[in-house]
Design a protein around this motif. Structure first.
Motif, PDB file in Angstrom:
ATOM      1  N   ASN A  38       0.774  -1.074   0.113  1.00 15.73           N
ATOM      2  CA  ASN A  38      -0.059  -0.016   0.192  1.00 15.73           C
ATOM      3  C   ASN A  38       0.874   1.196   0.002  1.00 15.73           C
ATOM      4  N   GLY A  39       0.569   2.047  -1.078  1.00 20.58           N
ATOM      5  CA  GLY A  39       1.358   3.456  -0.901  1.00 20.58           C
ATOM      6  C   GLY A  39       2.497   3.466  -1.993  1.00 20.58           C
ATOM      7  N   GLY A  41       2.951   3.213  -5.038  1.00 22.68           N
ATOM      8  CA  GLY A  41       2.728   4.093  -6.399  1.00 22.68           C
ATOM      9  C   GLY A  41       1.860   3.376  -7.315  1.00 22.68           C
ATOM     10  N   LYS A  42       1.235   2.516  -7.408  1.00 22.31           N
ATOM     11  CA  LYS A  42       0.570   1.775  -8.181  1.00 22.31           C
ATOM     12  C   LYS A  42      -0.732   2.629  -8.936  1.00 22.31           C
ATOM     13  N   SER A  43      -1.296   3.425  -7.894  1.00 23.10           N
ATOM     14  CA  SER A  43      -2.337   4.256  -8.546  1.00 23.10           C
ATOM     15  C   SER A  43      -1.781   5.214  -9.156  1.00 23.10           C
ATOM     16  N   THR A  44      -0.899   5.827  -8.672  1.00 26.86           N
ATOM     17  CA  THR A  44      -0.193   7.060  -9.120  1.00 26.86           C
ATOM     18  C   THR A  44       0.019   6.816 -10.675  1.00 26.86           C
ATOM     19  N   SER A 401      -3.070   6.489   0.031  1.00 25.62           N
ATOM     20  CA  SER A 401      -3.335   5.546  -0.909  1.00 25.62           C
ATOM     21  C   SER A 401      -4.681   4.721  -0.276  1.00 25.62           C
ATOM     22  N   GLY A 403      -5.240   1.666   0.446  1.00 25.48           N
ATOM     23  CA  GLY A 403      -4.809   0.616   1.671  1.00 25.48           C
ATOM     24  C   GLY A 403      -4.281   1.334   2.636  1.00 25.48           C
TER      25      GLY A 403
END
Ligand code: ATP
Length: 507
Positions: A38-39, A41-44, A401, A403
């Motif tokens: 979690n955090g 950087g996937k969504s970014t 993020s 999560g």
């Protein structure tokens, strides 16, 4: 030639690099998984590829040519689309209406007005080529969760999508429902569409992907061929640490142990819960499993007082609750971790500290003012304990993020020292390490004489952590089972009896 090449991409928020020198390539027709804590950087990255964020450094090539993706429309024009876990459909619109939203409508022969016939033809052709059997006359609300995901994918494909990004697509689907999605993914890739598959579910990643890219703290930890790796190696790459073996102990208590929650023949006003009876005793984690539409979430809401009861009783620590509200539930130290955390559990414009202490602010007040130092110390210790990745307790939760938002929801619940935890998909969207941590925390809570009622659409998760399991179908309790050697098949068989036998059986 690669369909997409991401070269040394950076993205900064303030002075913090959410992505630093990220490179990866995606080939036509491949399923490329993207994993990370979690955090990480996937969504970014998804937001950069779909034109939501501009990049701060690096380049993107699409089919060998340099491109600048300035906004979501320019991404769609290239052929890049995303289907998010929180679905973007209008509930009261039919499948057709949702499908055509935002499309360039073909004009009819007169030159104005929409050529519905050709739109329908295009839809039917697409449905046929992808082998999709979906009644588009139904409204989005009438569709099941996998049907809604299918509808979103169909909508993306109407735009000639060549890279489809699926962001946690199975988050609220049961294993059986996920199967429908996997079949569709196979058809899409066979037709040459590439899939960027973002998920925390390791089994799916190993089942579906050709290659796997791992992010760690905004950096590229590596891209691996699926065939040459395994789950442990992947987690090591994600965390840079050795995988700890889970040591989860089940606990089987007898009926002399006091009950924390008793529900007898409960039915809700709206008919979603028809006849539910169950007991949760001190020290127990009780799982509640049912297929989509079984009324699991609705039951938790009824226990919590946010969904009115028509019949039956809810007793907390042997006190019958009548016409109660979530405030009464909280006073009795009953907490609900809702499925939709963005909508129900967090106030997005507030800081982590404000969100966490909102329900228990009186604990930090001397009647006149809040003692901020005590509040801050306690919040910080829970943030450390839950390993919330943030710049500090004063960061707004909307900047976290997904999560990490879930971790804040959990910490907030723990702060109110609950006797009963009602958890609706509490590990949805959290990484595998946090998932184990949440399981451990729940067990620890039950050591303090509280109890947990746990809903998950992931049957394996229910089997991993529950001491006992209730199976529910269409708002009715079908079975109560001690989780001592039961198999997923046995539970599914009960679900598929489809309420033929609504007698409670004891296993
Ligand atoms: N709008 C924003 N403002 C400030 N920081 C942000 C913003 N969006 C993301 N971040 C930070 O960027 C980092 C990467 O976040 P991102 O959402 O990309 O992670 P993720 O890998 O998708 O995590 P998860 O698995 O939890 O969804 C996190 O530290 C997050 O707090």
């Amino acid at each position: 030639m690669s369909l997409l090449k991401v070269k040394e991409v950076d993205k900064k928020f303030g002075s913090h690099y959410a992505l630093s020198k990220i490179s990866l390539d995606i080939q036509p027709g491949e399923v490329h998984a993207l994993v990370g804590e979690n955090g990480a950087g996937k969504s970014t990255l998804i937001k950069i590829l779909t034109g939501v964020y501009p990049l701060d450094g690096g380049e993107i090539d699409w089919k060998g040519k340099r491109v600048t993706i300035t906004d979501p429309n320019s991404a769609r024009r290239l052929g890049i689309n995303v289907v998010h876990q929180d679905r973007h459909l209008i509930p009261s619109f039919s499948g057709y209406e949702n499908l055509y939203l935002g499309l360039d409508y073909p004009k009819n022969r007169v030159g104005f007005g929409v050529d519905w016939k050709s739109l329908k033809q295009r839809t039917e052709q697409l449905k046929e080529s992808l082998g999709i059997d979906l009644d588009l006359k139904k409204t989005a609300t009438e569709m099941s969760p996998p049907e809604r995901t299918t509808l979103e994918i169909l909508r993306a494909m109407m735009l000639d999508c060549q890279l489809l990004i699926l962001d946690e697509p199975t988050a609220s689907l049961t294993d059986q429902e996920s199967e429908m999605l996997f079949q569709l993914i196979h058809k899409l890739t066979a037709n040459g569409t590439a899939i960027l598959y973002v998920s925390h579910r390791m089994d799916e990643i190993f089942r579906l992907s050709d290659r796997i890219t791992v992010f760690r703290n905004g950096q590229l930890a590596g891209t691996l061929q699926k065939a040459g790796t395994d789950k442990e190696a992947l987690i090591r790459l994600m965390t840079n640490a050795e995988v700890k073996k889970s040591t989860f102990q089940k606990r089987f208590v007898d009926d002399t142990v006091p009950s924390v929650l008793t529900v007898s023949h409960a039915a809700t006003m709206d008919g979603k819960v028809k006849d539910v009876s169950l007991t949760v005793r001190q020290g127990e984690i009780v799982g509640l499993f049912g297929l989509a539409g079984s009324g699991r979430t609705e039951l938790l809401e009824a226990i919590y007082g946010s969904r009115p009861l028509k019949r039956g009783e809810v007793n907390i620590e042997n006190n019958r609750l009548r016409a109660f509200t979530p405030r009464d539930a909280l006073n009795r130290r009953v907490v609900l971790i809702p499925e939709d955390r963005r909508g129900d559990a967090l106030i997005m414009g507030m800081t982590i500290r404000e969100n966490m202490t909102l329900p228990v602010l009186h604990q930090y007040s001397n009647g006149i003012k809040v003692t901020e130092s005590k509040e801050k110390t306690e919040v910080k210790s829970w943030m450390d304990f839950m390993k919330v990745k943030a710049t500090g307790s004063e960061q707004s939760v909307q900047e976290l993020s997904g999560g990490n938002q879930q971790k804040v929801v959990f910490a907030k619940a723990l702060l109110s020292k609950p006797v009963l935890f009602l958890c609706d998909e509490p590990t949805q969207a959290v990484d595998v390490m946090t998932r184990d941590e949440i399981h451990r925390l729940l067990r620890e809570q039950t050591n303090q004489e509280s109890a947990v009622l746990f809903v998950s659409s992931d049957l394996q998760e229910v089997l991993d952590i529950a001491d006992r399991i209730y199976v529910q179908h269409d708002g009715v309790t079908l079975a109560e089972l001690v989780n001592d050697g039961i198999t997923p098949e046995e539970i599914l068989n009960i679900c598929y009896q489809q309420g033929k036998d609504s007698e409670v059986t004891h296993g």
